[in-house]
Design a protein around this motif. Structure first.
Motif, PDB file in Angstrom:
ATOM      1  N   LYS A  79     -46.330  39.280 -64.433  1.00  9.33           N
ATOM      2  CA  LYS A  79     -45.496  40.461 -64.672  1.00  9.33           C
ATOM      3  C   LYS A  79     -45.649  41.476 -63.552  1.00  9.33           C
ATOM      4  N   GLN A  80     -46.874  41.822 -63.200  1.00 13.33           N
ATOM      5  CA  GLN A  80     -47.109  42.831 -62.171  1.00 13.33           C
ATOM      6  C   GLN A  80     -46.622  42.356 -60.813  1.00 13.33           C
ATOM      7  N   SER A  89     -44.301  40.156 -60.231  1.00 18.50           N
ATOM      8  CA  SER A  89     -42.840  40.109 -60.248  1.00 18.50           C
ATOM      9  C   SER A  89     -42.259  41.493 -60.003  1.00 18.50           C
ATOM     10  N   LEU A  90     -42.875  42.508 -60.605  1.00 20.20           N
ATOM     11  CA  LEU A  90     -42.423  43.883 -60.373  1.00 20.20           C
ATOM     12  C   LEU A  90     -42.582  44.257 -58.903  1.00 20.20           C
ATOM     13  N   ASP A  91     -43.721  43.892 -58.305  1.00 19.91           N
ATOM     14  CA  ASP A  91     -43.947  44.184 -56.883  1.00 19.91           C
ATOM     15  C   ASP A  91     -42.907  43.472 -56.011  1.00 19.91           C
ATOM     16  N   SER A 144     -39.900  42.470 -56.899  1.00 25.07           N
ATOM     17  CA  SER A 144     -38.565  43.044 -57.089  1.00 25.07           C
ATOM     18  C   SER A 144     -38.394  44.314 -56.268  1.00 25.07           C
ATOM     19  N   ASP A 196     -40.269  37.648 -64.460  1.00 22.22           N
ATOM     20  CA  ASP A 196     -39.594  37.884 -63.182  1.00 22.22           C
ATOM     21  C   ASP A 196     -38.386  38.790 -63.419  1.00 22.22           C
ATOM     22  N   GLY A 203     -39.462  42.283 -64.314  1.00 24.39           N
ATOM     23  CA  GLY A 203     -39.817  43.010 -63.090  1.00 24.39           C
ATOM     24  C   GLY A 203     -38.588  43.573 -62.405  1.00 24.39           C
ATOM     25  N   GLN A 262     -37.386  46.541 -64.472  1.00 24.52           N
ATOM     26  CA  GLN A 262     -38.239  47.713 -64.246  1.00 24.52           C
ATOM     27  C   GLN A 262     -37.964  48.345 -62.884  1.00 24.52           C
ATOM     28  N   ASP A 263     -37.736  47.511 -61.879  1.00 21.41           N
ATOM     29  CA  ASP A 263     -37.399  48.037 -60.556  1.00 21.41           C
ATOM     30  C   ASP A 263     -36.062  48.767 -60.607  1.00 21.41           C
TER      31      ASP A 263
END
Length: 609
Positions: free
Chosen positions: A208-209, A211-213, A215, A328, A331, A334-335
């Motif tokens: 999760k983390q 994937s956020l990075d 994105s 993914d 993420g 969230q982005d």
């Protein structure tokens, strides 16, 4: 017809309250999903049915093996015709019907419509953001976030729904079927479930983390690439192609590292789950064979247990990839939320009323504006512009001229003081009604990448063809419009002007912008360096064309070229946010103050005062 029925279940342009989407992830999802909850509820019911049918087929497999082992081939079909017919009905009719309904709900109802609904509502919200919002970010990154958030939200929501039902139904049904044969068969499965959940708990937060990075890094790449494409002329004029390559390469290298971090985590999770699945298959099959060898279960139970754990093995790997896909996509959502859920600045008041302009008087009262710096720019400014008066704003760069007209247009809100139009405080009127009463031509004219006609119709959407050409003639744009041809062969009024109007010269763009304001025919007119991009001959012609347009209108004009506004009724000289002089051209020259010094510099001392 069937497809159209399902496609019509969701309105892809459903109106929604013009409010900011929720700032928390779950509420952001629910904000959109609740708008189509009947379809999602139907998908949940159909998903439950599909999972139950899949498990039932494995149960039938074990039952068929037991019937074949214990029965007589000569009488097999006669004795079990009803049960076999039911199994065939489930496999041939019920299963295709339920799975087909699932596909129609996902692919016809949800996939295109929910995606468009999320994009449409987010675009509407972002489009009404303040000017500073767009100045503080890459246009490409904002557009990418609006575009990519929608499919990611839809895909992750559907995946969670499908995965949830499959996990719950398969796990519960497998435990029940194994226990029905022999409770000891459930032991490997129960141990496997505990270990599987532990692995997911270990790996999923990391996926999760990362994937956020990734994105966020992907949005940065998109922003830098679009920024380079948008400013391609500057890039080439300054011969910085290699620097631009390095600029984009830095963002791409960052994205690559982020993606590699995800793939390392996924590979580790994949290998761990594959090893765990091997233990489940071996332990379950060995235990089933041992129980059969001591006469505790039938051959059909061995077939059922073996087939079901192999299916669970495939399901476990599918769920692993689904979980990766879900996070993914989460993420990406969230982005996207970093741009989409930003509160708007300079919003209309809840009780804002449309502006009514009968005369066009403008008053600036005790105005303060500092761009949040605490001081400077505009300081305690008082200015009254009578209805129908034409004033010119004069002063050195940074004096506050453009800031003053931006405040009038409510592109920013003053930090203190107020602005009145015909006695109405513009802070209490709707921004659209305010700007509808003001015609504006700026120095940095930017046209839409559409046809000449569509750009002109921004001034008056219902204008006739004759009105379009009349405005073009007044702005001297009829001299070049008939000769325009774009890459698609469209000509004249139908020719496209390129991104920001790059296919036209600066003077041509300015003449289109002036024609657009001529069509708008607003009672208040702002000219911010309106003729700066024109040569002297064309400027003089357009100045003559603007004369009848300005008759009876309140005009506020800004020009560094003082000769272009010397004919205004009154000139207002600004310096460091204060009015330092006011009067006609002749009066200001006679005072030998700031205006006279500016005039002297521009005329090189050769024009007498």
């Amino acid at each position: 017809m069937l497809f159209r029925r399902f496609e019509a279940l969701i309105d892809p342009f459903k109106p929604a309250p013009d409010v900011a989407p929720p700032r928390t992830l779950l509420r952001f999802y629910w904000h959109f999903i609740r708008q189509i909850w009947p379809v999602f509820l139907a998908l949940m019911v159909v998903g439950l049915g599909a999972a139950l049918i899949e498990v039932a087929l494995f149960s039938y497999l074990g039952r068929i093996v037991d019937l074949a082992q214990d029965g007589d081939g000569a009488t097999f079909f006669r004795e079990h015709a009803g049960e076999l017919a039911w199994m065939g009905c489930v496999a041939l009719l019920l299963r295709p019907l339920v799975f087909g309904l699932h596909d129609l709900l996902v692919h016809q109802s949800i996939a295109p419509n929910l995606t468009n609904l999320v994009r449409w509502q987010n675009h509407r919200y972002v489009l009404r953001q303040s000017l500073s919002f767009f100045h503080n970010d890459f246009a490409g990154r904002i557009a990418n976030r609006v575009m990519m958030t929608a499919p990611s939200l839809r895909e992750s929501a559907v995946q969670v729904l499908d995965a949830l039902w499959h996990v719950l139904i398969y796990a519960a049904s497998a435990i029940w079927l194994f226990a029905a044969a022999d409770v000891r068969l459930t032991l490997p499965l129960l141990v496997w479930i505990c270990a599987y959940v532990a692995l997911l708990c270990h790996f999923v937060p990391r996926v999760k983390q990362r994937s956020l990075d990734a994105s966020g890094a992907r949005s940065k790449v998109m922003g830098r690439m679009v920024d380079g494409y948008t400013n391609i002329a500057t890039l080439k004029l300054f011969a910085h192609t290699r620097d631009e390559e390095d600029y984009a390469r830095g963002a791409m290298a960052e994205l690559l590292e982020r993606v590699r971090a995800i793939t390392r985590t996924i590979s580790a999770m994949d290998m761990s789950i594959t090893a765990l699945n091997g233990v489940l298959i071996t332990a379950t099959c060995a235990l089933a064979l041992w129980l059969w060898s001591i006469g505790e279960i039938s051959v059909g139970s061995i077939a059922l247990a073996t087939a079901l754990v192999i299916r669970i093995n495939g399901l476990a790997e599918w769920i692993m990839w689904v979980v990766n896909g879900i996070f993914d996509n989460i993420g990406t959502v969230q982005d996207g939320m970093q741009s989409i859920v930003q509160p708007r600045l300079g919003m209309d008041r809840p009780d804002a009323q449309p502006l009514s302009v009968e005369h066009g008087e403008v008053r600036f009262e005790q105005l303060h504006f500092h761009y949040g710096k605490g001081s400077g720019v505009i300081e305690n400014l008082e200015l009254a512009v009578a209805a129908g008066e034409r004033i010119g704003l004069v002063g050195p760069s940074g004096a506050g001229k453009s800031t003053l007209v931006n405040l009038l247009l409510r592109l920013h809100d003053p930090e203190a003081g107020r602005i009145l139009v015909d006695g109405q405080d513009i802070a209490g009127v709707t921004q659209e009604s305010l700007r509808a009463q003001i015609g504006t031509v700026t120095q940095d004219t930017s046209l839409l990448h559409r046809s000449i006609r569509e750009n002109l119709l921004y001034g008056k959407p219902d204008a006739s063809e004759e009105e379009l050409w009349q405005a073009a003639r007044q702005a001297r744009a009829d001299q070049f419009i008939p000769d325009l041809v774009d890459s698609e062969g469209r000509r004249g009024m139908d020719a496209y002007v390129g991104d920001r109007g790059v296919k036209l010269s600066g003077g041509q763009r300015q003449r289109i912008a002036i024609a657009r304001v001529l069509l708008k025919n607003a009672p208040i007119l702002i000219l911010d360096e309106a003729t700066a991009a024109l040569d002297s001959e064309v400027e003089a012609a357009i100045q003559d064309a603007l004369e009848p347009l300005m008759q009876g209108k309140t005009v506020i004009a800004i020009a560094h070229r003082l000769s272009t506004i010397a004919r205004m009724d009154r000139l207002v000289v600004l310096d460091q946010g204060h009015i330092v002089e006011t009067g006609s051209h002749a009066e200001l020259l006679a005072r030998s103050g700031l205006y006279a010094r500016l005039w002297q510099k521009q005329t090189g001392g050769f024009v007498g005062v």
